[in-house]
Design a protein around this motif. Structure first.
Motif, PDB file in Angstrom:
ATOM      1  N   SER A  81       0.819  -1.118   0.163  1.00 45.65           N
ATOM      2  CA  SER A  81      -0.044   0.138   0.082  1.00 45.65           C
ATOM      3  C   SER A  81       0.853   1.237   0.077  1.00 45.65           C
ATOM      4  CB  SER A  81      -0.913   0.048   1.287  1.00 45.65           C
ATOM      5  OG  SER A  81      -1.808  -1.053   1.272  1.00 45.65           O
ATOM      6  N   ASN A  82       2.281   0.954   0.272  1.00 46.02           N
ATOM      7  CA  ASN A  82       3.144   2.376  -0.167  1.00 46.02           C
ATOM      8  C   ASN A  82       2.913   3.167   1.014  1.00 46.02           C
ATOM      9  OD1 ASN A  82       5.156   3.869  -0.923  1.00 46.02           O
ATOM     10  ND2 ASN A  82       3.972   5.116  -2.429  1.00 46.02           N
ATOM     11  N   LEU A  83       2.834   2.594   2.362  1.00 45.97           N
ATOM     12  CA  LEU A  83       2.398   3.306   3.523  1.00 45.97           C
ATOM     13  C   LEU A  83       3.567   4.001   4.079  1.00 45.97           C
ATOM     14  CD1 LEU A  83      -0.012   0.935   5.519  1.00 45.97           C
ATOM     15  CD2 LEU A  83      -0.449   2.678   3.947  1.00 45.97           C
ATOM     16  N   SER A  84       3.390   5.349   4.398  1.00 46.13           N
ATOM     17  CA  SER A  84       4.709   6.036   5.216  1.00 46.13           C
ATOM     18  C   SER A  84       5.046   5.237   6.653  1.00 46.13           C
ATOM     19  CB  SER A  84       4.037   7.387   5.432  1.00 46.13           C
ATOM     20  OG  SER A  84       3.225   7.514   6.300  1.00 46.13           O
ATOM     21  N   SER A  85       5.849   5.595   7.245  1.00 47.77           N
ATOM     22  CA  SER A  85       6.410   5.076   8.428  1.00 47.77           C
ATOM     23  C   SER A  85       5.280   5.281   9.520  1.00 47.77           C
ATOM     24  CB  SER A  85       7.447   5.542   8.911  1.00 47.77           C
ATOM     25  OG  SER A  85       8.487   5.087   8.189  1.00 47.77           O
ATOM     26  N   ASP A  86       4.602   6.968   9.300  1.00 47.07           N
ATOM     27  CA  ASP A  86       3.552   7.212  10.349  1.00 47.07           C
ATOM     28  C   ASP A  86       2.441   6.312  10.219  1.00 47.07           C
ATOM     29  OD1 ASP A  86       5.220   9.101  11.503  1.00 47.07           O
ATOM     30  OD2 ASP A  86       4.855  10.629  10.053  1.00 47.07           O
ATOM     31  N   VAL A  87       2.010   6.140   9.209  1.00 45.13           N
ATOM     32  CA  VAL A  87       0.865   5.432   8.906  1.00 45.13           C
ATOM     33  C   VAL A  87       0.896   4.059   9.088  1.00 45.13           C
ATOM     34  CG1 VAL A  87      -0.795   4.572   7.310  1.00 45.13           C
ATOM     35  CG2 VAL A  87       0.012   6.784   6.948  1.00 45.13           C
ATOM     36  N   LEU A  88       1.996   3.293   9.006  1.00 42.79           N
ATOM     37  CA  LEU A  88       2.304   2.058   9.521  1.00 42.79           C
ATOM     38  C   LEU A  88       2.217   2.027  11.041  1.00 42.79           C
ATOM     39  CD1 LEU A  88       3.203  -0.897   9.253  1.00 42.79           C
ATOM     40  CD2 LEU A  88       5.596  -0.198   9.175  1.00 42.79           C
ATOM     41  N   VAL A  89       3.052   3.019  11.727  1.00 44.70           N
ATOM     42  CA  VAL A  89       2.837   2.904  13.227  1.00 44.70           C
ATOM     43  C   VAL A  89       1.423   3.060  13.816  1.00 44.70           C
ATOM     44  CG1 VAL A  89       3.382   4.152  15.183  1.00 44.70           C
ATOM     45  CG2 VAL A  89       5.302   3.465  13.434  1.00 44.70           C
ATOM     46  N   SER A  90       0.482   4.015  12.794  1.00 42.80           N
ATOM     47  CA  SER A  90      -0.634   4.152  13.240  1.00 42.80           C
ATOM     48  C   SER A  90      -1.617   2.893  13.236  1.00 42.80           C
ATOM     49  CB  SER A  90      -1.288   5.095  12.265  1.00 42.80           C
ATOM     50  OG  SER A  90      -2.822   5.323  12.457  1.00 42.80           O
ATOM     51  N   LYS A  91      -1.531   2.294  12.118  1.00 43.57           N
ATOM     52  CA  LYS A  91      -2.022   0.846  11.716  1.00 43.57           C
ATOM     53  C   LYS A  91      -1.650  -0.181  13.003  1.00 43.57           C
ATOM     54  CE  LYS A  91      -3.785   1.078   7.643  1.00 43.57           C
ATOM     55  NZ  LYS A  91      -5.085   1.056   7.309  1.00 43.57           N
ATOM     56  N   LEU A  92      -0.395  -0.073  13.311  1.00 40.88           N
ATOM     57  CA  LEU A  92      -0.018  -1.069  14.371  1.00 40.88           C
ATOM     58  C   LEU A  92      -0.945  -0.532  15.829  1.00 40.88           C
ATOM     59  CD1 LEU A  92       3.719  -1.417  13.817  1.00 40.88           C
ATOM     60  CD2 LEU A  92       2.168  -3.250  13.643  1.00 40.88           C
ATOM     61  N   THR A  93      -1.113   0.699  15.994  1.00 48.19           N
ATOM     62  CA  THR A  93      -1.634   1.050  17.277  1.00 48.19           C
ATOM     63  C   THR A  93      -3.221   0.879  17.229  1.00 48.19           C
ATOM     64  OG1 THR A  93      -1.733   3.328  16.344  1.00 48.19           O
ATOM     65  CG2 THR A  93       0.256   2.580  17.966  1.00 48.19           C
ATOM     66  N   GLU A  94      -3.439   0.702  16.000  1.00 45.87           N
ATOM     67  CA  GLU A  94      -5.086   0.590  15.777  1.00 45.87           C
ATOM     68  C   GLU A  94      -5.240  -1.133  16.050  1.00 45.87           C
ATOM     69  OE1 GLU A  94      -6.205   1.259  11.726  1.00 45.87           O
ATOM     70  OE2 GLU A  94      -5.892   3.315  12.080  1.00 45.87           O
ATOM     71  N   CYS A  95      -4.308  -2.055  15.636  1.00 50.02           N
ATOM     72  CA  CYS A  95      -4.601  -3.413  16.057  1.00 50.02           C
ATOM     73  C   CYS A  95      -4.386  -3.617  17.436  1.00 50.02           C
ATOM     74  CB  CYS A  95      -3.544  -4.143  15.096  1.00 50.02           C
ATOM     75  SG  CYS A  95      -1.904  -4.464  15.707  1.00 50.02           S
ATOM     76  N   SER A  96      -3.465  -2.911  18.229  1.00 48.66           N
ATOM     77  CA  SER A  96      -3.483  -3.312  19.624  1.00 48.66           C
ATOM     78  C   SER A  96      -2.884  -1.918  20.174  1.00 48.66           C
ATOM     79  CB  SER A  96      -2.236  -4.120  19.752  1.00 48.66           C
ATOM     80  OG  SER A  96      -2.019  -4.691  21.338  1.00 48.66           O
ATOM     81  N   LYS A 101       5.776   2.999  23.865  1.00 54.26           N
ATOM     82  CA  LYS A 101       6.476   4.019  23.303  1.00 54.26           C
ATOM     83  C   LYS A 101       7.875   4.100  22.771  1.00 54.26           C
ATOM     84  CE  LYS A 101       3.399   7.867  25.139  1.00 54.26           C
ATOM     85  NZ  LYS A 101       2.380   7.711  24.394  1.00 54.26           N
ATOM     86  N   SER A 102       8.296   2.837  23.232  1.00 47.28           N
ATOM     87  CA  SER A 102       9.871   2.736  23.095  1.00 47.28           C
ATOM     88  C   SER A 102       9.787   1.758  21.998  1.00 47.28           C
ATOM     89  CB  SER A 102      10.561   2.198  24.373  1.00 47.28           C
ATOM     90  OG  SER A 102      10.083   0.776  24.901  1.00 47.28           O
ATOM     91  N   THR A 103       8.862   0.845  21.714  1.00 50.60           N
ATOM     92  CA  THR A 103       8.958  -0.214  20.450  1.00 50.60           C
ATOM     93  C   THR A 103       8.429   0.393  19.366  1.00 50.60           C
ATOM     94  OG1 THR A 103       8.290  -1.689  22.148  1.00 50.60           O
ATOM     95  CG2 THR A 103       8.137  -2.280  20.064  1.00 50.60           C
ATOM     96  N   LEU A 104       7.663   1.258  19.283  1.00 56.52           N
ATOM     97  CA  LEU A 104       7.118   1.765  18.144  1.00 56.52           C
ATOM     98  C   LEU A 104       8.299   2.538  17.282  1.00 56.52           C
ATOM     99  CD1 LEU A 104       3.406   2.300  18.630  1.00 56.52           C
ATOM    100  CD2 LEU A 104       4.316   0.553  17.418  1.00 56.52           C
ATOM    101  N   PRO A 105       8.896   3.552  17.990  1.00 55.69           N
ATOM    102  CA  PRO A 105       9.956   4.329  16.988  1.00 55.69           C
ATOM    103  C   PRO A 105      10.853   3.340  16.396  1.00 55.69           C
ATOM    104  CG  PRO A 105       9.590   5.066  19.378  1.00 55.69           C
ATOM    105  CD  PRO A 105       8.890   3.661  19.290  1.00 55.69           C
ATOM    106  N   VAL A 106      11.189   2.186  17.046  1.00 57.00           N
ATOM    107  CA  VAL A 106      12.023   1.195  16.050  1.00 57.00           C
ATOM    108  C   VAL A 106      11.477   0.747  14.949  1.00 57.00           C
ATOM    109  CG1 VAL A 106      13.070  -1.177  16.419  1.00 57.00           C
ATOM    110  CG2 VAL A 106      12.928   0.312  18.416  1.00 57.00           C
ATOM    111  N   VAL A 107      10.219   0.394  14.679  1.00 57.51           N
ATOM    112  CA  VAL A 107       9.591   0.222  13.484  1.00 57.51           C
ATOM    113  C   VAL A 107       9.540   1.401  12.696  1.00 57.51           C
ATOM    114  CG1 VAL A 107       7.208  -0.585  12.636  1.00 57.51           C
ATOM    115  CG2 VAL A 107       7.993  -1.521  14.838  1.00 57.51           C
ATOM    116  N   HIS A 108       9.368   2.372  13.340  1.00 57.09           N
ATOM    117  CA  HIS A 108       8.994   3.567  12.505  1.00 57.09           C
ATOM    118  C   HIS A 108      10.326   3.745  11.720  1.00 57.09           C
ATOM    119  CE1 HIS A 108       8.936   7.960  11.770  1.00 57.09           C
ATOM    120  NE2 HIS A 108       7.451   7.946  11.432  1.00 57.09           N
ATOM    121  N   GLN A 109      11.326   3.778  12.388  1.00 60.31           N
ATOM    122  CA  GLN A 109      12.797   4.102  11.964  1.00 60.31           C
ATOM    123  C   GLN A 109      13.217   3.031  10.844  1.00 60.31           C
ATOM    124  OE1 GLN A 109      16.099   3.796  14.877  1.00 60.31           O
ATOM    125  NE2 GLN A 109      17.601   4.051  13.164  1.00 60.31           N
ATOM    126  N   LEU A 110      12.841   1.703  11.372  1.00 61.03           N
ATOM    127  CA  LEU A 110      13.288   0.672  10.036  1.00 61.03           C
ATOM    128  C   LEU A 110      12.545   1.030   8.805  1.00 61.03           C
ATOM    129  CD1 LEU A 110      14.037  -2.286  12.466  1.00 61.03           C
ATOM    130  CD2 LEU A 110      15.517  -1.369  11.050  1.00 61.03           C
TER     131      LEU A 110
END
Length: 199
Positions: A81-96, A101-110
């Motif tokens: 879906s060509n999601l940005s890092s912010d949208v990906l993190v948003s999707k992750l927070t929607e599912c759970s 706050k320390s784990t999601l920045p790792v996903v965002h950065q990668l």
């Protein structure tokens, strides 16, 4: 919920992720990203479990596999879906709501570092995707009359192939061959079959 075959809930998987040291989680995400980019090499479940055990994280294989499945699902979704890092993190927070706050920045950065490359790779795969042969039928015939054929009363082979494209839509392709062309066609299929047996 997501169509994932997890042994526990998404919240349960996220709670397990939250028990991991950040560098180990980042290393696991790197392995998943390499897998998604390469597709030839799967994420080694046993090796990942061993890494967890070496640092004192005692998870069974199902729990580690759930982490890999969940993050692979979201990385693949983000790539398609060509999601940005912010949208990906948003999707992750929607599912759970269990993400820290320390784990999601790792996903965002990668994803910021590797997401565009993975999306480009996904686009190439989509363009290069081909259909799947579902069925092949053939019959032997004899030409008895034709406006264009000089050699009547000669045998021919009529082939009908049923092909499913990448969306699942069925199409049919038909063609005719001389007996000699069909024998060559058959020989090539036998060669492919013998090569596949060695893989």
């Amino acid at each position: 919920m997501l169509g994932l075959d997890l042994s526990t809930s998404v919240d349960g998987v996220v709670e397990t992720i939250e028990k991991l040291p950040i560098d180990l989680f980042a290393e696991t995400l790197q392995s998943i990203l390499v897998y998604l980019q390469d597709q030839n090499r799967a994420v080694d479940l046993i090796e990942t479990c061993d890494k967890f055990h070496r640092v004192g994280i005692n998870l069974d294989q199902k729990a580690v596999q759930d982490i890999i499945k969940l993050m692979t699902y979201y990385f693949r979704l983000a790539a398609k879906s060509n999601l940005s890092s912010d949208v990906l993190v948003s999707k992750l927070t929607e599912c759970s709501s269990k993400w820290s706050k320390s784990t999601l920045p790792v996903v965002h950065q990668l994803w910021t570092e590797r997401g565009a490359l993975l999306h480009a790779h996904q686009e190439v795969l989509n363009m290069a995707s081909i259909g799947q042969l579902v069925d092949i039928q053939w019959k032997l015939g004899m030409a008895v009359s034709s406006d264009t054929c000089r050699s009547l009363n000669s045998p021919f082979i009529s082939v009908l192939m049923k092909i499913a494209d990448t969306s699942g839509k069925m199409s049919y392709k038909s063609f005719e061959m001389t007996v000699q062309q069909f024998q060559n066609f058959y020989r090539q299929f036998k060669e492919m079959a013998s090569v596949l047996e060695t893989v």
